[in-house]
Design a protein around this motif. Structure first.
Motif, PDB file in Angstrom:
ATOM      1  N   ARG A 210       3.989  -7.944  -7.052  1.00 19.12           N
ATOM      2  CA  ARG A 210       3.915  -7.171  -5.807  1.00 19.12           C
ATOM      3  C   ARG A 210       2.721  -6.209  -5.812  1.00 19.12           C
ATOM      4  O   ARG A 210       2.020  -6.060  -4.809  1.00 19.12           O
ATOM      5  CB  ARG A 210       5.206  -6.381  -5.617  1.00 19.12           C
ATOM      6  CG  ARG A 210       6.375  -7.212  -5.119  1.00 19.12           C
ATOM      7  CD  ARG A 210       7.644  -6.405  -5.158  1.00 19.12           C
ATOM      8  NE  ARG A 210       8.662  -6.960  -4.294  1.00 19.12           N
ATOM      9  CZ  ARG A 210       9.924  -6.570  -4.287  1.00 19.12           C
ATOM     10  NH1 ARG A 210      10.320  -5.616  -5.125  1.00 19.12           N
ATOM     11  NH2 ARG A 210      10.802  -7.108  -3.472  1.00 19.12           N
ATOM     12  N   GLU A 214      -0.265  -6.299  -3.036  1.00 19.31           N
ATOM     13  CA  GLU A 214      -0.528  -5.149  -2.176  1.00 19.31           C
ATOM     14  C   GLU A 214      -1.967  -4.652  -2.249  1.00 19.31           C
ATOM     15  O   GLU A 214      -2.404  -3.892  -1.385  1.00 19.31           O
ATOM     16  CB  GLU A 214       0.441  -4.013  -2.523  1.00 19.31           C
ATOM     17  CG  GLU A 214       1.866  -4.313  -2.063  1.00 19.31           C
ATOM     18  CD  GLU A 214       2.860  -3.270  -2.520  1.00 19.31           C
ATOM     19  OE1 GLU A 214       2.481  -2.412  -3.358  1.00 19.31           O
ATOM     20  OE2 GLU A 214       4.021  -3.311  -2.067  1.00 19.31           O
ATOM     21  N   GLN A 219       3.022  -6.659   1.868  1.00 15.55           N
ATOM     22  CA  GLN A 219       3.893  -7.274   0.884  1.00 15.55           C
ATOM     23  C   GLN A 219       4.491  -8.584   1.387  1.00 15.55           C
ATOM     24  O   GLN A 219       4.874  -8.716   2.548  1.00 15.55           O
ATOM     25  CB  GLN A 219       5.021  -6.313   0.494  1.00 15.55           C
ATOM     26  CG  GLN A 219       5.847  -6.776  -0.698  1.00 15.55           C
ATOM     27  CD  GLN A 219       5.000  -7.150  -1.891  1.00 15.55           C
ATOM     28  OE1 GLN A 219       4.870  -8.319  -2.244  1.00 15.55           O
ATOM     29  NE2 GLN A 219       4.381  -6.150  -2.513  1.00 15.55           N
TER      30      GLN A 219
END
Length: 237
Positions: A210, A214, A219
């Protein structure tokens, strides 16, 4: 397999040497962290797998793992950690380790984990015989993935520095948009079946995945509370 084992307990190394020999594996053992890392740094491409103890003289396992990942994202790394040290296990995974084995451990369990990592590192992706750089065989509205060159592009920007497990997780999610996967399902598909470690291994890898997503866009990996995780395009929810 050609194995690099960095472990300061000589008895553990002697024990594993016997098991490696029975498997016809080649292994090099280092009891000092800095010396073991230097052996890797000089020839990073000759090692099929690295077994790395956490607590080492001269240079600790966390530091070594982080530096190894700067050199190569592909070499499978198994971290050896203390039985009761949950934080060390999670941090080790965040530093780039692919798996961990807690001490004291069964040599047969370690061998099984090694073989599973080695198999997955050498899997030839499906329908990829004619795939070349610049082609993509996994495509969503916003993500394009080449499973041969192991490149992922999100909104025309590369998702960089993915470890093997992070890449495999992204591929699995992108192939199955909006499908919810439990931790157990992800462990069976991406790690091994049966898996002998902790389900929090999945959480640590998804956290790092993640963070890297990002850096280039909104996301994609969403938490489904009480169930697991799913891939969802921005604006779909």
């Amino acid at each position: 397999m050609n194995i690099l084992m960095i472990e300061d307990n000589e008895s553990v190394c002697e024990m594993m040497s016997m098991f490696f020999e029975k498997e016809a594996f080649t292994a090099s053992f280092y009891h000092d962290g800095a010396e073991g890392f230097e052996a890797y740094r000089k020839e990073p491409n000759i090692w099929d797998i690295v077994i790395l103890d956490l607590n080492l003289p001269s240079m600790d396992g966390m530091h070594i793992c982080r530096e190894m990942r700067k050199i190569s994202k592909e070499t499978p790394i198994i971290m050896l950690t203390a039985q009761d040290s949950e934080s060390d296990q999670v941090i080790g995974l965040e530093m780039g380790a692919d798996d961990y084995v807690t001490k004291p451990f069964s040599p047969l369990t370690l061998l099984a984990r090694m073989k599973a990592l080695h198999r997955r590192a050498h899997v030839v992706p499906e329908a990829s015989e004619n795939l070349v750089e610049g082609d993509y065989n996994v495509v969503t509205d916003s993500v394009k993935i080449n499973t041969v060159t192991r490149e992922a592009v999100y909104l025309d920007k590369p998702i960089e520095n993915l470890t093997p497990k992070e890449f495999d997780l992204l591929v699995m999610f992108a192939k199955n948009p909006r499908r919810v996967f439990s931790r157990e399902q992800l462990l069976k598909s991406i790690w091994e079946d049966p898996f002998y470690g902790d389900e929090r291994t999945v959480d640590a890898h998804i956290k790092k995945l993640r963070q890297k997503i990002e850096l280039v866009g909104p996301q994609l990996i969403q938490t489904v509370w009480g169930v697991g995780y799913k891939y969802e395009e921005p604006g779909d929810n």
